[in-house]
Design an enzyme around this catalytic site. Structure first.
Site, short mmCIF file in Angstrom:
data_model
loop_
_atom_site.label_atom_id
_atom_site.label_comp_id
_atom_site.label_asym_id
_atom_site.label_seq_id
_atom_site.Cartn_x
_atom_site.Cartn_y
_atom_site.Cartn_z
N ASP A 16 -21.62 85.61 68.87
CA ASP A 16 -22.67 86.22 68.05
C ASP A 16 -22.93 85.36 66.82
O ASP A 16 -22.08 84.58 66.37
CB ASP A 16 -22.25 87.62 67.60
N LYS A 17 -24.10 85.54 66.25
CA LYS A 17 -24.50 84.77 65.07
C LYS A 17 -23.49 84.87 63.93
O LYS A 17 -23.20 83.89 63.24
CB LYS A 17 -25.88 85.23 64.60
#
Length: 243
Positions: free
Chosen positions: A111-112
């Site tokens: 995920d970011k």
């Protein structure tokens, strides 16, 4: 593995030059194969047994590259250019130079806002093996949580948590420190979208910080700072392929 390919492809694969520039070098007599000047780009050469040189400097052939990145927060795991900075943009900012950079891609996704271990390679077969559900490759994460981990959470995770749209495979949840139950390690063998975060949400908790520590046999190098990249060692590559 040895294979026979065109000389211009060999050189474009192993240098930062375009195919047209490589052909120019060949026609100008700057390229030798086993000590003999070659002036035809389509000449076939063996990637393992032939010695190819540009202006007398040997250019060895490497088919596959393997890199470990300590992914920082704020970047997405993608190879596509867009408004958001990607892990490949981060790679470009390092001093690591890969002749086949355009062939590289990250294995799986983080995920970011997740940090940690990310494998980047152009070995499509290994990429597939590591991500294939049938191989059950373990991934270990370190999580800092809003609420303390409960003993019941450990049991729920180990029995296979139901997230509604799918039931997770049994996962291992460990409290990192008996004095600090807000930090835990979780081992999963899947890689569903936001899986770790959703698992904690299912037990009424929230992930505040998440970092991947390992994937299969590959463990994040503690000396690798956020945003840094290094090549895998021969031993790391061999162990990864023993799936």
């Amino acid at each position: 593995m040895s294979k026979t390919i065109r000389l211009d492809k060999y050189l474009s694969d192993m240098t930062s030059e375009t195919r047209s520039k490589v052909k120019e070098y060949i026609r100008k007599g700057r390229i030798t194969a086993n000590g003999v000047v070659i002036k035809t780009p389509e000449t076939k050469v063996d990637t393992e047994s032939d010695e190819i040189c540009i202006d007398g400097k040997q250019v060895g052939y490497v088919e596959y590259y393997y890199y470990m990145m300590n992914k920082p927060q704020g970047v997405i795991t993608s190879t596509e250019k867009g408004k958001t900075k990607t892990v490949m943009d981060v790679f470009k900012e390092t001093e690591v130079n890969c002749p086949r950079f355009d062939e590289l891609s990250p294995v799986g996704r983080l995920d970011k806002d997740t940090e940690g271990l990310l494998l980047i390679t152009n070995d499509g077969e290994l990429n597939h093996k590591l991500l294939s559900p049938k191989n059950h490759v373990d991934k270990v994460y370190y999580a800092e949580l809003r609420n303390p981990v409960k003993a019941s959470d450990i049991e729920i995770f180990s029995s296979g948590l139901d997230l509604g749209d799918f039931i997770c495979k049994p996962a291992k949840l460990e409290i990192c420190d008996s004095e600090n139950k807000f930090a835990a390690k979780i081992t999963i063998s899947e890689g569903k979208f936001h899986q770790v975060k959703r698992m904690f949400e299912a037990v009424e908790n929230e992930v505040m910080y998440l970092k991947r520590l390992s994937m299969g046999s590959l463990v994040l190098d503690k000396n690798l700072q956020l945003g840094e990249v290094r090549e895998l060692t021969v031993e790391e590559i061999i162990r990864l392929k023993e799936i």
